[in-house]
Motif scaffolding. Structure first.
Motif, PDB file in Angstrom:
ATOM      1  N   PRO A  99      51.271 -68.936 -56.250  1.00  0.00           N
ATOM      2  CA  PRO A  99      51.657 -69.510 -54.773  1.00  0.00           C
ATOM      3  C   PRO A  99      52.237 -70.601 -54.529  1.00  0.00           C
ATOM      4  O   PRO A  99      53.036 -70.907 -54.015  1.00  0.00           O
ATOM      5  CB  PRO A  99      50.514 -68.904 -53.877  1.00  0.00           C
ATOM      6  CG  PRO A  99      49.492 -67.945 -54.631  1.00  0.00           C
ATOM      7  CD  PRO A  99      50.036 -68.013 -56.005  1.00  0.00           C
ATOM      8  N   PRO A 100      51.412 -71.616 -55.406  1.00  0.00           N
ATOM      9  CA  PRO A 100      52.122 -73.035 -55.303  1.00  0.00           C
ATOM     10  C   PRO A 100      53.324 -73.228 -55.866  1.00  0.00           C
ATOM     11  O   PRO A 100      54.244 -73.947 -55.328  1.00  0.00           O
ATOM     12  CB  PRO A 100      50.814 -73.643 -56.113  1.00  0.00           C
ATOM     13  CG  PRO A 100      49.608 -72.941 -56.341  1.00  0.00           C
ATOM     14  CD  PRO A 100      50.274 -71.558 -55.916  1.00  0.00           C
TER      15      PRO A 100
ATOM     16  N   ALA B  40      55.776 -72.022 -53.373  1.00  0.00           N
ATOM     17  CA  ALA B  40      56.119 -72.764 -52.404  1.00  0.00           C
ATOM     18  C   ALA B  40      56.897 -73.929 -52.948  1.00  0.00           C
ATOM     19  O   ALA B  40      57.930 -74.380 -52.229  1.00  0.00           O
ATOM     20  CB  ALA B  40      55.060 -73.457 -51.997  1.00  0.00           C
ATOM     21  N   GLY B  41      56.817 -74.480 -54.001  1.00  0.00           N
ATOM     22  CA  GLY B  41      57.691 -75.553 -54.646  1.00  0.00           C
ATOM     23  C   GLY B  41      58.971 -74.882 -54.925  1.00  0.00           C
ATOM     24  O   GLY B  41      60.000 -75.701 -54.858  1.00  0.00           O
TER      25      GLY B  41
ATOM     26  N   VAL C 162      60.615 -72.749 -53.292  1.00  0.00           N
ATOM     27  CA  VAL C 162      61.335 -72.646 -52.008  1.00  0.00           C
ATOM     28  C   VAL C 162      61.678 -74.112 -51.227  1.00  0.00           C
ATOM     29  O   VAL C 162      62.849 -74.454 -50.961  1.00  0.00           O
ATOM     30  CB  VAL C 162      60.225 -72.080 -50.669  1.00  0.00           C
ATOM     31  CG1 VAL C 162      61.072 -72.311 -49.326  1.00  0.00           C
ATOM     32  CG2 VAL C 162      60.394 -70.648 -51.121  1.00  0.00           C
ATOM     33  N   LEU C 163      60.955 -75.108 -51.469  1.00  0.00           N
ATOM     34  CA  LEU C 163      61.092 -76.391 -51.373  1.00  0.00           C
ATOM     35  C   LEU C 163      62.262 -77.112 -52.077  1.00  0.00           C
ATOM     36  O   LEU C 163      62.979 -77.781 -51.491  1.00  0.00           O
ATOM     37  CB  LEU C 163      59.924 -77.490 -51.460  1.00  0.00           C
ATOM     38  CG  LEU C 163      58.658 -77.358 -50.523  1.00  0.00           C
ATOM     39  CD1 LEU C 163      57.419 -78.090 -50.739  1.00  0.00           C
ATOM     40  CD2 LEU C 163      59.120 -77.730 -48.931  1.00  0.00           C
TER      41      LEU C 163
ATOM     42  N   TYR D 279      65.123 -75.769 -50.566  1.00  0.00           N
ATOM     43  CA  TYR D 279      65.453 -76.421 -49.176  1.00  0.00           C
ATOM     44  C   TYR D 279      66.098 -77.923 -49.520  1.00  0.00           C
ATOM     45  O   TYR D 279      67.043 -78.120 -48.662  1.00  0.00           O
ATOM     46  CB  TYR D 279      64.002 -76.561 -48.320  1.00  0.00           C
ATOM     47  CG  TYR D 279      64.176 -77.616 -47.362  1.00  0.00           C
ATOM     48  CD1 TYR D 279      65.048 -77.467 -46.240  1.00  0.00           C
ATOM     49  CD2 TYR D 279      63.549 -78.725 -47.243  1.00  0.00           C
ATOM     50  CE1 TYR D 279      65.136 -78.214 -45.081  1.00  0.00           C
ATOM     51  CE2 TYR D 279      63.556 -79.720 -46.179  1.00  0.00           C
ATOM     52  CZ  TYR D 279      64.364 -79.352 -45.142  1.00  0.00           C
ATOM     53  OH  TYR D 279      64.244 -80.406 -44.279  1.00  0.00           O
TER      54      TYR D 279
ATOM     55  N   THR E 222      53.587 -61.178 -48.420  1.00  0.00           N
ATOM     56  CA  THR E 222      53.532 -62.806 -48.915  1.00  0.00           C
ATOM     57  C   THR E 222      53.521 -62.862 -50.316  1.00  0.00           C
ATOM     58  O   THR E 222      53.281 -64.072 -50.845  1.00  0.00           O
ATOM     59  CB  THR E 222      51.930 -62.993 -48.462  1.00  0.00           C
ATOM     60  OG1 THR E 222      51.085 -61.955 -49.051  1.00  0.00           O
ATOM     61  CG2 THR E 222      51.722 -62.918 -46.827  1.00  0.00           C
TER      62      THR E 222
ATOM     63  N   GLY F  27      55.307 -63.324 -53.722  1.00  0.00           N
ATOM     64  CA  GLY F  27      56.548 -64.422 -54.102  1.00  0.00           C
ATOM     65  C   GLY F  27      57.805 -63.772 -54.277  1.00  0.00           C
ATOM     66  O   GLY F  27      58.933 -64.191 -53.814  1.00  0.00           O
TER      67      GLY F  27
ATOM     68  N   ILE G  77      58.977 -63.451 -50.643  1.00  0.00           N
ATOM     69  CA  ILE G  77      59.247 -64.751 -49.819  1.00  0.00           C
ATOM     70  C   ILE G  77      60.489 -65.577 -50.696  1.00  0.00           C
ATOM     71  O   ILE G  77      61.239 -65.964 -49.848  1.00  0.00           O
ATOM     72  CB  ILE G  77      58.108 -65.690 -50.086  1.00  0.00           C
ATOM     73  CG1 ILE G  77      56.962 -64.892 -49.157  1.00  0.00           C
ATOM     74  CG2 ILE G  77      58.368 -67.005 -49.501  1.00  0.00           C
ATOM     75  CD1 ILE G  77      55.356 -65.597 -49.469  1.00  0.00           C
TER      76      ILE G  77
ATOM     77  N   ALA H 221      63.615 -66.223 -48.047  1.00  0.00           N
ATOM     78  CA  ALA H 221      63.722 -67.873 -47.708  1.00  0.00           C
ATOM     79  C   ALA H 221      65.249 -68.311 -48.200  1.00  0.00           C
ATOM     80  O   ALA H 221      65.640 -68.981 -47.493  1.00  0.00           O
ATOM     81  CB  ALA H 221      62.652 -68.637 -48.445  1.00  0.00           C
TER      82      ALA H 221
END
Length: 251
Positions: free
Chosen positions: A64-65, A68-69, A71-72, A75, A118, A120, A123, A127
């Motif tokens: 999960p971390p 998130a990284g 996806v960031l 972005y 949820t 990865g 997501i 995303a």
């Protein structure tokens, strides 16, 4: 050789890809479009980036971390890409605002309602689709708004002379043109299944899903994408008329 029902991986695949790159570059050059070299570099970057991304996703999807990284990171790249297109000064980072406001709530709603998993592996592509759509909408809306405000500055000043507030005067001039940024998403949604079968639909079918399941997934993607791009377009126009992008409001 390994193959799927859509693309066959054969020894001639590199030859076909090279021929297509050369064709695109030659047409762009001979047609006076001025993007001959850009076609080549874009294709080379796509090959390298897709190879790297494929390797990275295979590693991060279970963490999960790391998801998130990743996806960031997407972005950040989207923000930089849109920002350098619409703001040639230090304010390029403002492009991240419409992209975030367009993508974030839509992705959160899909997750909160349980529409998407949820995991990865789900997501990251969802995303990516939303970020890509908001990138396009922000770039198109921003460039059209900026160009209109620069080229039609006299009309903005005339509206100010008539008693319009700076924001309202700028909106009257740039909003109709900038709103055209939604046309590609609208056309894609209106013609789905009649003109094209988008990637999500085809991918689901190739993965073994039924046509009904594939249709539902594609509908969710298109509706979510249209909502995200609408938000991104409105926010981009607002930033332009407030002077946060080049050519903004004279007030």
């Amino acid at each position: 050789m390994r193959s799927s029902s859509l693309i066959s991986v054969t020894p001639l695949l590199p030859v076909a890809l090279l021929a297509l790159v050369v064709l695109g570059a030659l047409v762009a050059r001979l047609g006076g479009l001025g993007h001959g070299r850009a076609v080549v570099t874009a294709c080379l970057r796509a090959a390298l980036q897709l190879g790297a991304v494929s390797a990275v996703i295979a590693t991060v999807v279970a963490l999960p971390p790391a998801v998130a990284g990743f996806v960031l990171l997407m972005y950040g790249v989207a923000t930089f890409t849109a920002g350098r297109r619409i703001a040639r000064n230090r304010g390029w980072w403002w492009a991240g605002v419409p992209i975030a406001i367009g993508t974030g709530p839509v992705l959160a709603l899909l997750l909160a309602c349980g529409v998407i998993s949820t995991q990865g592996i789900v997501i990251i592509p969802v995303a990516g689709i939303l970020l890509g759509g908001c990138l396009t909408a922000t770039t198109l809306a921003g460039r059209r708004a900026v160009d209109e405000l620069v080229q039609r500055r006299g009309e903005v000043e005339a509206a100010l002379a008539l008693g319009f507030r700076p924001r309202d005067a700028a909106l009257e001039i740039c909003r109709p043109a900038a709103a055209q940024a939604l046309v590609p998403a609208l056309d894609q949604t209106r013609t789905v299944g009649l003109v094209t079968l988008p990637g999500a639909f085809v991918g689901m079918l190739l993965g073994g899903a039924s046509p009904i399941e594939a249709g539902i997934v594609q509908l969710v993607v298109l509706v979510a994408l249209l909502a995200a791009e609408a938000v991104a377009t409105v926010v981009t126009i607002e930033l332009a008329v407030r002077g946060h992008l080049d050519g903004g409001s004279p007030g």
